[in-house]
Motif scaffolding. Structure first.
Motif, short mmCIF file in Angstrom:
data_model
loop_
_atom_site.label_atom_id
_atom_site.label_comp_id
_atom_site.label_asym_id
_atom_site.label_seq_id
_atom_site.Cartn_x
_atom_site.Cartn_y
_atom_site.Cartn_z
N ASP A 1 0.60 -6.23 3.59
CA ASP A 1 1.53 -5.09 3.85
C ASP A 1 2.35 -5.93 4.01
O ASP A 1 3.95 -6.69 4.31
CB ASP A 1 1.42 -3.86 3.57
CG ASP A 1 0.99 -3.13 3.30
OD1 ASP A 1 0.50 -2.92 2.10
OD2 ASP A 1 0.52 -2.12 3.92
N SER B 1 1.01 -1.57 0.05
CA SER B 1 -0.06 -0.23 -0.23
C SER B 1 1.07 1.35 -0.46
O SER B 1 0.76 2.64 -1.10
CB SER B 1 -1.63 -0.11 1.29
OG SER B 1 -0.28 0.11 2.47
N ASN C 1 3.22 0.45 -7.54
CA ASN C 1 1.15 0.17 -7.35
C ASN C 1 0.49 -0.11 -8.00
O ASN C 1 -0.11 1.14 -7.27
CB ASN C 1 1.13 -0.59 -5.56
CG ASN C 1 0.27 -0.99 -5.23
OD1 ASN C 1 -0.41 -1.72 -5.75
ND2 ASN C 1 -0.07 -1.22 -3.49
N GLY D 1 -4.19 -2.94 -1.14
CA GLY D 1 -3.20 -3.18 -0.12
C GLY D 1 -3.35 -3.16 0.75
O GLY D 1 -4.78 -2.27 0.72
N ARG D 2 -3.41 -3.91 2.00
CA ARG D 2 -3.82 -3.45 2.89
C ARG D 2 -2.69 -3.84 4.35
O ARG D 2 -1.70 -4.55 4.00
CB ARG D 2 -5.22 -5.36 3.26
CG ARG D 2 -6.20 -4.75 2.78
CD ARG D 2 -7.06 -6.03 2.95
NE ARG D 2 -6.61 -7.16 3.50
CZ ARG D 2 -6.81 -8.72 2.80
NH1 ARG D 2 -7.83 -7.92 1.14
NH2 ARG D 2 -6.61 -9.53 3.15
N ILE E 1 1.39 2.94 -3.51
CA ILE E 1 0.42 2.69 -4.34
C ILE E 1 0.49 4.37 -4.51
O ILE E 1 0.77 5.01 -3.94
CB ILE E 1 -0.97 3.21 -3.68
CG1 ILE E 1 -1.31 1.61 -3.25
CG2 ILE E 1 -2.69 3.80 -4.42
CD1 ILE E 1 -2.59 1.48 -2.22
#
Length: 583
Positions: free
Chosen positions: A502, A485, A492, A497-498, A488
């Motif tokens: 991660d 994440s 990404n 992503g969480r 991003i």
């Protein structure tokens, strides 16, 4: 002094021949590229051509030896010594080659390596990918008794740190930072600098000088320690690299393969169209044609006339054809929707249609040849009935007119699919998906684009789905730049992503125990299959065609698939023609 003024003011070996590496070929080698590298800024390499160009101008501590498909010392004297500290740190002990020098004659020193690592973490520079890739290096300890000796202190204990820690172009400190202002900032301080915190004045001044140098389009403003300099760049037409008459590695005996630089000139011709590239090859206007489409390769190889002039090579590659889903878009946030759409791609049919059945289907981003491949997962197949079931599981309801809607979403399911316009494989996959989706009354808008424009659209999140190649390798198993994440907005692209994913990616990158890493990577592949931010379809073979007059043709499964700097021309006979090579 010119540089100071400017910046201060602002495999497989298939040839039977063994070359004499001390003698450079007097003729240029002309190589087809399908696209322009877009930028030659050493901090950012948006495509393979940019990477290849960067390593002609600069060198890393370690670089890939395409003869052995392993990393080998380049600026470094040898592979680094490894020492594990406690249960969370690794020390890597490096020595630089005594003869390594910049174009101005100054030796390459540990201070240059330290400066480059810090440059990767200066806010405001195009260093997002490098920051993710080399963030595990937390400190460089210089040896006060030897300016060419240093130790890297790394977070984690991954086995591949020994080789991946050295794969970045080293840049000269004295040119970019003559006052040595970055020496006041520990590497860890720059790495931990909060994004919203304004940069320190000295860092901001350095960033301004770097950007003002315009290295993306004018790499000649920065002296390198590589074997070539850029002699000409006509955007979207041609890049010409000239071999330096006197290069520090010429004094080495023997010259290591990774430091061989035989062609006097490397002339990269930008020819996006495959038919035009074939015509240039047959007219002997191009000598090397890499990444040849499978159908073109087989058609030429079947021609007796072509075989008399050209040599043909094939190797497996780590390039995997993928589909990406924009997980930030409302219609694609639910994993069941992404799973449903993935069942509308036909990997078996696409492999046959675009690669003549060559290549390898896969369950994930790791090659089926990898020891970490999760062979417990089934290969996905075209399954439109299953796709409908998954859409209903995601809350989509089919309307009387056939369209799919969700109760709280007035918009029917409709998708925009982006891909590179000059790649037939992408177009075939896009058309197959569109046909399959429209049989379920899902509207798909195909948006083929020029490569640079596509990159901008993907970075901006302006897509629902994309199709592109992911170029991998067997060394680095760090997927943070693609799926963390924190990445991003940079690498990404899918926006997935969480916290738990991660954490898994960070654990994979740092794990040094092979068995535990295998468990983590198999879990990662299962998670990727379930969440489906990316759908890997199949790995491609690498097809290469070269003029039969070229010698020391080394092909590899590793990108770019061949060693350009190792090539040389056979001696011409009295008629001016070259003797044929034996593939």
């Amino acid at each position: 002094m010119k540089y100071l003024s400017l910046l201060s003011s602002l495999v497989l070996v298939v040839s039977a021949c063994q070359p004499d590496a001390s003698v450079s070929s007097t003729e240029a080698v002309r190589i087809r590229w399908a696209r322009d590298p877009e930028t030659l800024d050493p901090l950012t390499q948006p495509n393979q051509n940019a990477t290849d160009a960067s390593y002609l101008l600069h060198l890393g501590l370690l670089q890939v030896n395409y003869q052995t498909n392993e990393y080998a010392p380049a600026l470094a004297q040898s592979l680094p010594g490894v020492q594990v500290l406690g249960d969370s740190l690794t020390q890597l002990d490096y020595h630089l080659r005594p003869t390594a020098a910049w174009d101005n004659g100054r030796p390459v020193l540990a201070t240059d390596v330290a400066f480059t690592l810090k440059l990767m973490h200066c806010p405001g520079l195009p260093n997002e990918s490098a920051r993710e890739q080399f963030g595990f290096i937390r400190q460089l300890r210089a040896d006060p008794a030897d300016p060419r000796h240093f130790t890297l202190v790394c977070r984690g204990q991954a086995n591949d740190y020994q080789i991946t820690s050295g794969d970045f172009p080293v840049l000269p400190e004295d040119i970019l930072d003559p006052a040595h202002t970055l020496r006041d900032f520990p590497l860890s301080v720059l790495q931990d600098w909060l994004p919203k915190r304004p940069p320190a004045p000295a860092v901001a001044a350095l960033v301004r000088r770097y950007l003002a140098a315009g290295l993306a389009k004018h790499p000649g403003h920065l002296p390198g320690c590589g074997p070539y300099r850029l002699a000409a760049w006509e955007p979207n037409r041609r890049l010409l690299f000239q071999r330096k008459a006197h290069w520090w590695a010429d004094a080495l005996r023997p010259v290591p393969f990774v430091l061989q630089a035989r062609p006097r000139q490397l002339d990269y011709l930008i020819i996006p169209d495959d038919a035009a590239a074939v015509l240039a090859l047959r007219r002997q206007e191009v000598d090397v044609y890499p990444h040849v489409p499978a159908r073109v390769f087989e058609r030429l190889r079947a021609s007796e006339a072509a075989r008399s002039e050209l040599a043909f090579y094939t190797s497996p590659s780590y390039d995997v054809l993928t589909v990406g889903f924009n997980t930030q878009h409302a219609a694609l946030r639910d994993k069941y929707t992404r799973q449903a759409l993935s069942r509308l791609f036909d990997p078996v049919g696409l492999l046959a249609a675009t690669q003549l059945g060559e290549g390898r289907r896969t369950v994930g981003l790791l090659s089926p040849t990898s020891q970490f491949y999760n062979d417990s997962l089934p290969l996905l197949t075209y399954a439109p009935t299953q796709a409908q079931s998954l859409l209903r599981l995601a809350g989509w309801q089919r309307q009387a007119n056939g369209q799919w809607r969700q109760p709280n979403n007035p918009q029917p399911l409709a998708l925009a699919l982006r891909y590179r316009a000059d790649e037939a494989t992408f177009a075939t996959a896009a058309l197959q998906f569109k046909a399959a989706a429209e049989q379920l009354s899902i509207q798909v808008t195909l948006l083929p684009m020029e490569a640079a424009m596509l990159g901008q659209a993907l970075q901006a999140g302006d897509f629902d789905l994309y199709i592109r190649l992911v170029k991998g390798n067997p060394f680095g198993l760090n997927f943070e730049s693609m799926l963390h994440s924190r990445a991003i907005g940079s690498g990404n692209i899918t926006g997935f992503g969480r916290p738990d994913t991660d954490h898994l990616l960070e654990a994979i990158a740092a794990e040094g125990n092979i068995l535990r890493r295998r468990v983590l990577l198999r879990r990662f592949q299962a998670l990727l299959r379930d969440e489906m931010p990316i759908l890997p379809l199949f790995f491609l073979n690498n097809h290469l065609i070269v003029n039969r007059g070229l010698r020391h043709v080394v092909i590899s499964s590793l990108k770019p698939g061949y060693a350009a700097t190792a090539l040389f021309w056979a001696a011409a006979d009295s008629t001016g023609s070259h003797s044929p090579a034996t593939p």
